[in-house]
Design an enzyme around this catalytic site. Structure first.
Site, PDB file in Angstrom:
ATOM      1  N   ASP A  26      14.670  -4.278 -18.947  1.00 17.55           N
ATOM      2  CA  ASP A  26      14.307  -3.267 -19.938  1.00 17.55           C
ATOM      3  C   ASP A  26      14.606  -1.880 -19.906  1.00 17.55           C
ATOM      4  O   ASP A  26      14.817  -1.312 -18.836  1.00 17.55           O
ATOM      5  CB  ASP A  26      12.808  -3.528 -20.124  1.00 17.55           C
ATOM      6  CG  ASP A  26      12.052  -2.948 -21.334  1.00 17.55           C
ATOM      7  OD1 ASP A  26      12.693  -2.962 -22.346  1.00 17.55           O
ATOM      8  OD2 ASP A  26      10.686  -2.616 -21.208  1.00 17.55           O
ATOM      9  N   ASN A  28      17.059  -0.097 -22.087  1.00 20.44           N
ATOM     10  CA  ASN A  28      18.203  -0.007 -22.588  1.00 20.44           C
ATOM     11  C   ASN A  28      18.200   1.188 -23.719  1.00 20.44           C
ATOM     12  O   ASN A  28      19.024   2.219 -23.883  1.00 20.44           O
ATOM     13  CB  ASN A  28      18.885  -1.276 -23.128  1.00 20.44           C
ATOM     14  CG  ASN A  28      19.389  -2.114 -22.404  1.00 20.44           C
ATOM     15  OD1 ASN A  28      19.264  -1.808 -20.783  1.00 20.44           O
ATOM     16  ND2 ASN A  28      19.680  -3.426 -22.575  1.00 20.44           N
ATOM     17  N   HIS A  43      22.462  -0.837 -24.895  1.00 18.51           N
ATOM     18  CA  HIS A  43      22.487  -2.402 -24.874  1.00 18.51           C
ATOM     19  C   HIS A  43      24.070  -2.572 -24.050  1.00 18.51           C
ATOM     20  O   HIS A  43      24.312  -3.309 -23.199  1.00 18.51           O
ATOM     21  CB  HIS A  43      22.329  -3.015 -26.084  1.00 18.51           C
ATOM     22  CG  HIS A  43      21.039  -2.942 -26.560  1.00 18.51           C
ATOM     23  ND1 HIS A  43      19.910  -3.236 -25.746  1.00 18.51           N
ATOM     24  CD2 HIS A  43      20.726  -2.693 -27.954  1.00 18.51           C
ATOM     25  CE1 HIS A  43      18.959  -3.072 -26.525  1.00 18.51           C
ATOM     26  NE2 HIS A  43      19.233  -2.817 -27.743  1.00 18.51           N
ATOM     27  N   ARG A  77      12.750  -6.526 -34.199  1.00 22.02           N
ATOM     28  CA  ARG A  77      13.427  -5.096 -34.348  1.00 22.02           C
ATOM     29  C   ARG A  77      14.247  -5.044 -35.492  1.00 22.02           C
ATOM     30  O   ARG A  77      14.461  -5.996 -36.372  1.00 22.02           O
ATOM     31  CB  ARG A  77      14.439  -5.053 -33.203  1.00 22.02           C
ATOM     32  CG  ARG A  77      13.581  -5.268 -31.893  1.00 22.02           C
ATOM     33  CD  ARG A  77      14.371  -5.167 -30.550  1.00 22.02           C
ATOM     34  NE  ARG A  77      13.496  -4.932 -29.552  1.00 22.02           N
ATOM     35  CZ  ARG A  77      13.878  -4.302 -28.349  1.00 22.02           C
ATOM     36  NH1 ARG A  77      15.257  -3.729 -28.215  1.00 22.02           N
ATOM     37  NH2 ARG A  77      13.073  -4.267 -27.206  1.00 22.02           N
ATOM     38  N   LEU A 137      26.277 -19.994  -7.886  1.00 21.97           N
ATOM     39  CA  LEU A 137      24.965 -19.277  -8.460  1.00 21.97           C
ATOM     40  C   LEU A 137      24.565 -20.021  -9.815  1.00 21.97           C
ATOM     41  O   LEU A 137      25.445 -20.157 -10.702  1.00 21.97           O
ATOM     42  CB  LEU A 137      25.507 -17.966  -8.803  1.00 21.97           C
ATOM     43  CG  LEU A 137      24.147 -16.975  -9.616  1.00 21.97           C
ATOM     44  CD1 LEU A 137      23.116 -16.960  -8.596  1.00 21.97           C
ATOM     45  CD2 LEU A 137      25.070 -15.694  -9.863  1.00 21.97           C
ATOM     46  N   ILE A 201       4.393  -8.681 -18.725  1.00 20.95           N
ATOM     47  CA  ILE A 201       5.343  -9.737 -18.630  1.00 20.95           C
ATOM     48  C   ILE A 201       5.995 -10.027 -19.727  1.00 20.95           C
ATOM     49  O   ILE A 201       6.899 -10.877 -19.790  1.00 20.95           O
ATOM     50  CB  ILE A 201       4.298 -10.874 -17.991  1.00 20.95           C
ATOM     51  CG1 ILE A 201       3.901 -10.531 -16.704  1.00 20.95           C
ATOM     52  CG2 ILE A 201       5.396 -12.317 -17.779  1.00 20.95           C
ATOM     53  CD1 ILE A 201       3.257 -11.824 -15.713  1.00 20.95           C
ATOM     54  N   GLU A 213       6.585 -13.224  -6.959  1.00 18.63           N
ATOM     55  CA  GLU A 213       6.274 -11.868  -6.350  1.00 18.63           C
ATOM     56  C   GLU A 213       6.539 -10.856  -7.578  1.00 18.63           C
ATOM     57  O   GLU A 213       7.854 -11.024  -7.836  1.00 18.63           O
ATOM     58  CB  GLU A 213       7.073 -11.551  -4.952  1.00 18.63           C
ATOM     59  CG  GLU A 213       6.483 -12.311  -3.695  1.00 18.63           C
ATOM     60  CD  GLU A 213       5.016 -11.974  -3.368  1.00 18.63           C
ATOM     61  OE1 GLU A 213       4.691 -10.983  -3.665  1.00 18.63           O
ATOM     62  OE2 GLU A 213       4.160 -12.734  -3.019  1.00 18.63           O
TER      63      GLU A 213
HETATM   64  C1  IPE Z   1      11.309  -7.818 -23.098  1.00 24.77           C
HETATM   65  O1  IPE Z   1      11.619  -6.269 -23.486  1.00 24.77           O
HETATM   66  C2  IPE Z   1      12.425  -8.471 -23.546  1.00 24.77           C
HETATM   67  C3  IPE Z   1      13.772  -8.392 -22.848  1.00 24.77           C
HETATM   68  C4  IPE Z   1      13.872  -7.377 -22.164  1.00 24.77           C
HETATM   69  C5  IPE Z   1      14.600  -9.355 -23.714  1.00 24.77           C
HETATM   70  P1  IPE Z   1      10.916  -5.746 -24.653  1.00 24.77           P
HETATM   71  O2  IPE Z   1      11.168  -4.410 -24.555  1.00 24.77           O
HETATM   72  O3  IPE Z   1      11.179  -6.685 -25.753  1.00 24.77           O
HETATM   73  O4  IPE Z   1       9.502  -5.814 -24.312  1.00 24.77           O
HETATM   74  P2  IPE Z   1       8.087  -5.254 -24.942  1.00 24.77           P
HETATM   75  O5  IPE Z   1       7.740  -5.641 -26.324  1.00 24.77           O
HETATM   76  O6  IPE Z   1       8.044  -3.770 -24.966  1.00 24.77           O
HETATM   77  O7  IPE Z   1       6.756  -5.634 -24.115  1.00 24.77           O
HETATM   78  C1  IPE Z   2      15.700  -4.229 -23.199  1.00 24.14           C
HETATM   79  O1  IPE Z   2      15.811  -2.868 -23.404  1.00 24.14           O
HETATM   80  C2  IPE Z   2      16.894  -4.940 -24.125  1.00 24.14           C
HETATM   81  C3  IPE Z   2      16.246  -5.968 -25.030  1.00 24.14           C
HETATM   82  C4  IPE Z   2      15.121  -6.207 -25.353  1.00 24.14           C
HETATM   83  C5  IPE Z   2      17.340  -6.708 -25.704  1.00 24.14           C
HETATM   84  P1  IPE Z   2      15.140  -2.281 -24.887  1.00 24.14           P
HETATM   85  O2  IPE Z   2      16.085  -2.260 -26.176  1.00 24.14           O
HETATM   86  O3  IPE Z   2      13.807  -2.898 -24.916  1.00 24.14           O
HETATM   87  O4  IPE Z   2      14.897  -0.908 -24.292  1.00 24.14           O
HETATM   88  P2  IPE Z   2      13.639   0.210 -24.587  1.00 24.14           P
HETATM   89  O5  IPE Z   2      12.418  -0.533 -23.910  1.00 24.14           O
HETATM   90  O6  IPE Z   2      13.317   0.289 -26.106  1.00 24.14           O
HETATM   91  O7  IPE Z   2      14.018   1.442 -23.914  1.00 24.14           O
HETATM   92 MG    MG Z   3      11.853  -2.515 -24.141  1.00 20.01          MG
END
Ligand code: IPE
Ligand code: IPE
Ligand code: MG
Length: 254
Positions: A26, A28, A43, A77, A137, A201, A213
């Site tokens: 998370d 990006n 991304h 999104r 892996l 989560i 963990e």
């Molecule tokens: C969780 O991230 C999903 C991925 C990393 C693919 P999100 O950025 O979508 O999570 P929330 O909605 O903020 O909890």
């Molecule tokens: C996680 O990064 C990647 C995906 C959910 C695909 P985000 O796109 O959720 O990045 P933030 O949380 O908005 O910074």
């Molecule tokens: Mg996010």
């Protein structure tokens, strides 16, 4: 949270390396926005951290790596961001399969891929088939994945087997149920990592994280380089996993 532990202490021999690491990648979007760039730049930048995480797993002897790439909620999104994520996934599959072959990496995609464009579904199946015998892996990509979806599809599968007379409902125990989830024969994650600072989560591996963990770091995913991964492993090495027993009992076993 990140610890001061010395990453140099980690070794597969010490028995403290997780067998299965699961990561919510998370941050990006925020990484890009902080640089005045569009979210998709974040991304794209995140792909380098994926490579680094894979390399670190191989280096330290982690056997299974599960990466959350697209959640069942991410369809909410903007359409342009969803399409970009699909394109990135497709091009990464096209590009990386050769590298997976030479590094002995088996690819598995978990999630409801029936919602993806045909071309992407075919590419996923072809990549899984091409790498199915690789052993070093197991790389699982969670795409259109939701923990509740996984539990629901397992329940549906077992109910159908019971209806067909192939399964006695009394025989359903935790092991049978786990086999019906998308992780099938794989061990539960030992270590869960979430980058990007959120303490939740987000519907990731709900069934499988019962005793995992948890490790949360504010570092944004594109900045999650090898040293950050090692810090997570070092923290894991210091955790005492009790599985319901007392600390003294666990200490005696060691
Ligand atoms: C969780 O991230 C999903 C991925 C990393 C693919 P999100 O950025 O979508 O999570 P929330 O909605 O903020 O909890
Ligand atoms: C996680 O990064 C990647 C995906 C959910 C695909 P985000 O796109 O959720 O990045 P933030 O949380 O908005 O910074
Ligand atoms: Mg996010």
């Amino acid at each position: 949270m990140a610890s001061e532990a010395d990453p140099g202490e980690i070794s597969a021999e010490s028995g403290t390396v997780p067998e299965h690491v699961a990561i919510i990648m998370d941050g990006n979007g925020r990484w890009a926005e902080a640089r005045g760039m569009p979210r998709h730049a974040g991304h794209r930048a995140g792909v380098a951290s994926v490579r680094s995480a894979i390399e670190e797993c191989i280096l330290h002897g982690v056997k299974v790596l599960t990466l959350f790439a697209f959640s069942s909620e991410n369809w909410r999104r903007p359409r342009s961001e969803v399409s970009l994520l699909m394109e990135l996934f497709l091009s990464a599959l096209q590009r990386e399969v050769k590298r997976m072959q030479s590094n002995d990496i088996q690819l598995r995609v978990i999630g409801d891929i029936s919602a993806f464009p045909d071309k992407l579904q075919k590419r996923i199946r072809a990549s899984e088939n091409a790498t199915r015998d690789n052993q070093r892996l197991i790389l699982q990509i969670a795409a259109n994945y939701g923990g509740r979806w996984d539990i629901t599809q397992a329940a549906r599968k077992l109910a159908a087997a019971a209806r067909n007379g192939d399964l006695d409902p009394d025989d359903i125990d935790e092991q049978v149920f786990a086999q019906a989830t998308t992780l099938r024969d794989l061990p539960d994650p030992d270590l869960f990592i979430r980058t990007g600072g959120e303490l939740r989560i987000s519907n990731f591996l709900l069934w499988h994280c019962a005793y995992t963990e948890l490790y949360f770091t504010p570092v944004l995913w594109p900045d999650f380089a090898a040293d950050e991964f090692r810090a997570a492993l070092a923290e894991f090495a210091q955790r005492q996993r009790r599985f319901g027993r007392t600390g003294a009992q666990v200490g005696q076993d060691n």
